[in-house]
Scaffold this motif. Sequence first.
Motif, PDB file in Angstrom:
ATOM      1  N   UNK A   1     -22.504  71.504 -24.700  1.00 52.50           N
ATOM      2  CA  UNK A   1     -21.274  72.289 -24.554  1.00 52.50           C
ATOM      3  C   UNK A   1     -21.388  73.237 -23.355  1.00 52.50           C
ATOM      4  N   UNK A   2     -22.520  73.942 -23.254  1.00 55.21           N
ATOM      5  CA  UNK A   2     -22.722  74.881 -22.145  1.00 55.21           C
ATOM      6  C   UNK A   2     -22.857  74.130 -20.824  1.00 55.21           C
ATOM      7  N   UNK A   3     -23.529  72.989 -20.846  1.00 51.35           N
ATOM      8  CA  UNK A   3     -23.704  72.219 -19.618  1.00 51.35           C
ATOM      9  C   UNK A   3     -22.348  71.785 -19.066  1.00 51.35           C
ATOM     10  N   UNK A   4     -21.427  71.402 -19.939  1.00 48.39           N
ATOM     11  CA  UNK A   4     -20.100  70.991 -19.494  1.00 48.39           C
ATOM     12  C   UNK A   4     -19.367  72.154 -18.832  1.00 48.39           C
ATOM     13  N   UNK A   5     -19.479  73.354 -19.431  1.00 43.29           N
ATOM     14  CA  UNK A   5     -18.838  74.527 -18.836  1.00 43.29           C
ATOM     15  C   UNK A   5     -19.468  74.876 -17.496  1.00 43.29           C
ATOM     16  N   UNK A   6     -20.791  74.793 -17.406  1.00 46.47           N
ATOM     17  CA  UNK A   6     -21.475  75.114 -16.147  1.00 46.47           C
ATOM     18  C   UNK A   6     -21.127  74.097 -15.064  1.00 46.47           C
ATOM     19  N   UNK A   7     -21.033  72.825 -15.459  1.00 47.24           N
ATOM     20  CA  UNK A   7     -20.652  71.805 -14.476  1.00 47.24           C
ATOM     21  C   UNK A   7     -19.250  72.090 -13.936  1.00 47.24           C
TER      22      UNK A   7
ATOM     23  N   UNK B   1     -20.785  84.125 -13.629  1.00 47.96           N
ATOM     24  CA  UNK B   1     -20.488  83.395 -14.869  1.00 47.96           C
ATOM     25  C   UNK B   1     -21.456  82.240 -15.065  1.00 47.96           C
ATOM     26  N   UNK B   2     -21.778  81.545 -13.983  1.00 49.11           N
ATOM     27  CA  UNK B   2     -22.718  80.420 -14.052  1.00 49.11           C
ATOM     28  C   UNK B   2     -24.091  80.885 -14.522  1.00 49.11           C
ATOM     29  N   UNK B   3     -24.566  81.975 -13.935  1.00 50.64           N
ATOM     30  CA  UNK B   3     -25.886  82.500 -14.313  1.00 50.64           C
ATOM     31  C   UNK B   3     -25.895  82.994 -15.758  1.00 50.64           C
ATOM     32  N   UNK B   4     -24.812  83.621 -16.177  1.00 47.43           N
ATOM     33  CA  UNK B   4     -24.753  84.148 -17.546  1.00 47.43           C
ATOM     34  C   UNK B   4     -24.791  83.019 -18.566  1.00 47.43           C
TER      35      UNK B   4
ATOM     36  N   UNK C   1     -22.998  83.962 -28.256  1.00 48.33           N
ATOM     37  CA  UNK C   1     -21.638  84.493 -28.178  1.00 48.33           C
ATOM     38  C   UNK C   1     -21.564  85.644 -27.186  1.00 48.33           C
ATOM     39  N   UNK C   2     -22.548  86.534 -27.232  1.00 48.80           N
ATOM     40  CA  UNK C   2     -22.546  87.688 -26.324  1.00 48.80           C
ATOM     41  C   UNK C   2     -22.595  87.231 -24.867  1.00 48.80           C
ATOM     42  N   UNK C   3     -23.449  86.235 -24.570  1.00 56.78           N
ATOM     43  CA  UNK C   3     -23.550  85.730 -23.197  1.00 56.78           C
ATOM     44  C   UNK C   3     -22.263  85.019 -22.786  1.00 56.78           C
ATOM     45  N   UNK C   4     -21.688  84.236 -23.679  1.00 59.70           N
ATOM     46  CA  UNK C   4     -20.441  83.525 -23.360  1.00 59.70           C
ATOM     47  C   UNK C   4     -19.310  84.498 -23.082  1.00 59.70           C
TER      48      UNK C   4
ATOM     49  N   UNK D   1     -28.192  81.765 -19.198  1.00 64.13           N
ATOM     50  CA  UNK D   1     -29.044  82.535 -20.106  1.00 64.13           C
ATOM     51  C   UNK D   1     -29.089  81.898 -21.493  1.00 64.13           C
ATOM     52  N   UNK D   2     -28.014  81.230 -21.873  1.00 67.11           N
ATOM     53  CA  UNK D   2     -27.958  80.630 -23.210  1.00 67.11           C
ATOM     54  C   UNK D   2     -28.978  79.515 -23.332  1.00 67.11           C
TER      55      UNK D   2
END
Length: 451
Positions: free
Chosen positions: A158-164, A423-426, A390-393, A429-430
């Motif tokens: 899920x996070x990888x898709x957002x970062x991409x 945003x990418x770096x944050x 959640x905090x990082x997102x 962190x996840x």
Amino acid sequence: MTYNQDTIAAQASAAGEGGVAIVRVSGPMCETILARVFQPKNKKPLQNRMLTFGYVMDGEQIVDEAMAVIMRAPYSYTREDVAEIQCHGSQTLVRRILLLLLSAGARMAEPGEFTCRAFLNGRIDLTQAEAVMRMVHAGSERAMRSAVRQMEGGVSAFIRQARDGITGLLASLAAAVDFPDEVEEVETAQAVMESCRTIRQRLLSACDVRVGRIEDEGLRVVLCGRPNAGKSSLLNALLGGERAIVTDVPGTTRDTLTESVQLAGVRVLLTDTAGLRETGDAVERIGVERARKALSEADVRVLVLDGSCPLTEEDGAALLGLAPHLVVLSKGDLPAVLTEEEASKAFGGAPVVSICAPRREGLDKLTQALTAFVPEDGAESSALSQARHVEAAQRACASLEDAVRALQDGMPLDIAAVDLSAALDTLGEITGETMTEEVISQVFSRFCVGK
């Protein structure tokens, strides 16, 4: 936690007596140290990934009959050479074997150091490492399934898709800056703003700390109602035993009483409370105050009504102004006076379930009604349910909003690119891709030794 090339050892099985205990070793000197402590019965060298019978030795003295296995890098839990000794489950014996391993050149592992090495060696990411401890502490089938999904990379994907997606936006901004004659800046800014809003909304929709708390701790269900309404009988029926005292005397329950039970694969924390009424008894008054606190923190407020009596003012005041999530009509073994329709209408259309606790009638329907308050299992809408995630997102969403605001205000594209990079770096962190050593240490310090 500072990573180094020491060879570490710890008990990997749970502490306490048992039939078998497991001692784990990981690091570059793994085979050498094992050879100093373990002697195969056939006197042949251990084969990779093959369990071998032999003896734990202290010099010439046999300490225990045991099994040992060597798993050579990179095909091991830590991606280092790993060895395990399976010995008899005496804690005295385990301590002696650990002392032998330490004397042979190993050192005691720190909490979570085996999993930390797996993370630092690239076998798993940080969310998968956290899932290991979630699995160890899983108190229900639902929590176990959630931990398995996280361990298999559900959160990571899920996070990888957002970062991409954010990386693609950064590429678009870079192209507009580097090739202004070929890439239209206004159109690029508009497209980036729309994509930022989409990614931000998807992240926010996936954040639900409540889901993680319910999975890891349990659904908090509080039973309330006037004295002698049948709360304690209901608690006992759901637990399948006589846990709460049941009498005809009002005010028997003086304090909150919380017990854990699994209902339909979900861990439920059932709290029986003191009957809510005006009272001059100091002890009972304290119980009522504690009931108020439990109600304010409940996931599900269950109002228990005596179905053999008409509604009273005490019934209406029992929730102290809070609306019930569910109404239970108890004492189904007595002639019914209060109907489900009347009860639902009196409490804002809340669902109603009728039961007879002594005969265990209606409990299946009640279980279905309670577990309906648990969010859907595996839904993407709750993909981020751990507090750290959640905090990082949410911080990443704030950076995405800053990028949109910069573009709306006509700021240079480079300014928006800074916000997108943040945003990418944050989000990194996840998964641990941009994690600091301090946070990594905090994550693994919550692990048990040996995992």
